[in-house]
Design a protein around this motif. Structure first.
Motif, PDB file in Angstrom:
ATOM      1  N   UNK A 112      33.066  -6.547 -14.142  1.00  0.00           N
ATOM      2  CA  UNK A 112      33.970  -5.419 -14.354  1.00  0.00           C
ATOM      3  C   UNK A 112      34.049  -4.995 -15.811  1.00  0.00           C
ATOM      4  N   UNK A 113      34.228  -5.967 -16.704  1.00  0.00           N
ATOM      5  CA  UNK A 113      34.381  -5.634 -18.121  1.00  0.00           C
ATOM      6  C   UNK A 113      33.075  -5.151 -18.749  1.00  0.00           C
TER       7      UNK A 113
ATOM      8  N   UNK B 259      29.401   1.514 -19.616  1.00  0.00           N
ATOM      9  CA  UNK B 259      29.696   2.903 -19.274  1.00  0.00           C
ATOM     10  C   UNK B 259      30.309   3.643 -20.453  1.00  0.00           C
ATOM     11  N   UNK B 260      31.135   2.962 -21.206  1.00  0.00           N
ATOM     12  CA  UNK B 260      31.781   3.554 -22.371  1.00  0.00           C
ATOM     13  C   UNK B 260      30.743   4.042 -23.373  1.00  0.00           C
TER      14      UNK B 260
ATOM     15  N   UNK C 225      36.788  -7.081 -28.211  1.00  0.00           N
ATOM     16  CA  UNK C 225      37.358  -7.984 -27.202  1.00  0.00           C
ATOM     17  C   UNK C 225      36.802  -7.762 -25.799  1.00  0.00           C
ATOM     18  N   UNK C 226      36.421  -6.514 -25.473  1.00  0.00           N
ATOM     19  CA  UNK C 226      35.842  -6.252 -24.156  1.00  0.00           C
ATOM     20  C   UNK C 226      34.479  -6.926 -24.047  1.00  0.00           C
ATOM     21  N   UNK C 227      33.677  -6.857 -25.099  1.00  0.00           N
ATOM     22  CA  UNK C 227      32.382  -7.515 -25.105  1.00  0.00           C
ATOM     23  C   UNK C 227      32.539  -9.032 -25.016  1.00  0.00           C
ATOM     24  N   UNK C 228      33.470  -9.586 -25.781  1.00  0.00           N
ATOM     25  CA  UNK C 228      33.704 -11.030 -25.774  1.00  0.00           C
ATOM     26  C   UNK C 228      34.125 -11.502 -24.384  1.00  0.00           C
TER      27      UNK C 228
ATOM     28  N   UNK D  81      33.503   6.854 -28.313  1.00  0.00           N
ATOM     29  CA  UNK D  81      33.525   6.145 -29.585  1.00  0.00           C
ATOM     30  C   UNK D  81      34.155   4.767 -29.417  1.00  0.00           C
ATOM     31  N   UNK D  82      33.507   3.755 -29.946  1.00  0.00           N
ATOM     32  CA  UNK D  82      34.008   2.394 -29.904  1.00  0.00           C
ATOM     33  C   UNK D  82      34.380   1.962 -31.312  1.00  0.00           C
TER      34      UNK D  82
END
Length: 354
Positions: free
Chosen positions: A50-51, A57-58, A185-188, A64-65
């Motif tokens: 999910x993450x 997708x982002x 944090x989403x990647x982690x 922008x991240x």
């Protein structure tokens, strides 16, 4: 409610606690239909898929991240966190949860905060004071009361020790994750979920367990995405602002929500030890959430990369074109600085104390 409760990181930690706390009784509902090792794998797979799906997708949509990507030097810390918190911890938790009441297990999870703080203080050298130490002592006392031989509390058994082991594994995970908390944090959380999910699911399939029915699989994935994935994203953000010990302290509110939901959803009937442990643990958590730490301190020269705004700790020039939007991410240097204000051991306040 004290005004400082709204400082950056505290709300993240409390929200992470709420999501994780709710996941324990919900996972208990699935234990009967899914073997513990396989359930641990599916929970983390739901989190990771999910993450990382959202993370991909982002970028695919050009969103922008404003977070720093993980670097090569982060890999050993993240790998250790995945092994301890993503593989060992959930297997021990699901094994214990299959034999103990969800309410008792929920309260015993307070020991994660104690172990997290102990490692942070004595191994990673975070600061602490008598108020925080007393709070942790009360939480430990609550755990001892709960683990004392008592039929309603689940009894002292190998399964009780499995829950204690899970708490210790997650404490290792929390302190190692702190080392990479400046990253996205989403990647982690996504990488931790995917790798842990693949390992645990692979172990379960190698042991001969069949995949559960589609509805049970989907339910486990959703519980994992919210209770392990989104909760971990918020936890990493809290680590960035509060450090390991204090994030663990705020996260100690999770078991109370889990225990309350257990009583409502599963109609479990706890004994006197449960309520005595709850009172001790609640007092310990209250000491933590009402803490205020302020003194004159020195910032040494530092250079790193993370999402930031131009506050009193980020007064630097840019050697590139900048549109003024904040927060933003780039490698930047901090000049030495001496000042006094309320603070926690965040990315910029990991100093020694007299």
């Amino acid at each position: 409610m004290p005004a400082h409760i709204f400082r950056p990181g505290i709300i993240d930690a409390l929200a992470a606690a709420a999501l994780f706390g709710a996941s324990t009784p919900l996972a208990k509902l699935l234990v009967g239909a899914v073997p513990p090792v396989l359930l641990a794998g599916l929970l983390y797979l739901g989190s990771g898929v999910g993450l990382l799906g959202w993370w991909w997708l982002r970028r695919r949509l050009g969103r922008e991240v404003r977070e720093a990507a993980l670097a090569r030097h982060d890999v050993p810390w993240l790998a250790g966190a995945i092994l301890a918190g993503g593989v060992v911890g959930p297997v021990l938790l699901m094994s214990g949860l299959a034999h103990l009441s969800a309410a008792a297990v929920s309260l015993m999870l307070n020991l994660e905060g104690v172990f997290t703080a102990s490692l942070a203080w004595f191994v990673f050298r975070e600061n602490f004071d008598r108020r925080i130490a007393l709070g942790m002592a009360l939480i430990v006392a609550g755990g001892v009361v709960l683990a004392w031989p008592d039929e309603a509390a689940g009894g002292t058994s190998p399964w009780t020790l499995a829950i204690v082991g899970a708490c210790f594994a997650w404490a290792i995970d929390n302190n190692l994750t702190r080392k990479v908390s400046a990253g996205d944090p989403v990647q982690i959380a996504g990488l931790k979920g995917l790798m842990a999910g693949l390992v645990n699911t692979g172990i379960a399939l190698a042991m001969g367990y069949p995949l559960p029915a589609a509805m049970a699989t989907v339910a486990a994935g959703v519980v994992g995405l919210l209770g392990y994935g989104l909760s971990l994203v918020l936890f990493v953000l809290a680590l960035r602002h509060l450090g390991s010990a204090r994030t663990g302290a705020y996260f100690s509110t999770a078991p109370f929500l889990g225990a309350g939901l257990s009583l409502l959803l599963l109609r479990e009937t706890p004994g006197f030890a449960f309520f005595g442990a709850a009172g001790l643990m609640a007092a310990g958590v209250w000491l933590h959430v009402t803490e205020r730490h302020e003194h004159s301190h020195t910032h040494e020269a530092l250079a790193h990369d993370h999402a930031h705004v131009h506050d009193e700790h980020h007064q630097h020039a840019h050697d590139f074109s900048w549109d003024g939007r904040e927060p933003h991410t780039h490698f930047h240097a901090h000049a030495p600085l001496v000042h006094s204000h309320p603070h926690y051991p965040d990315l910029h306040h990991r100093h020694a104390h007299d």
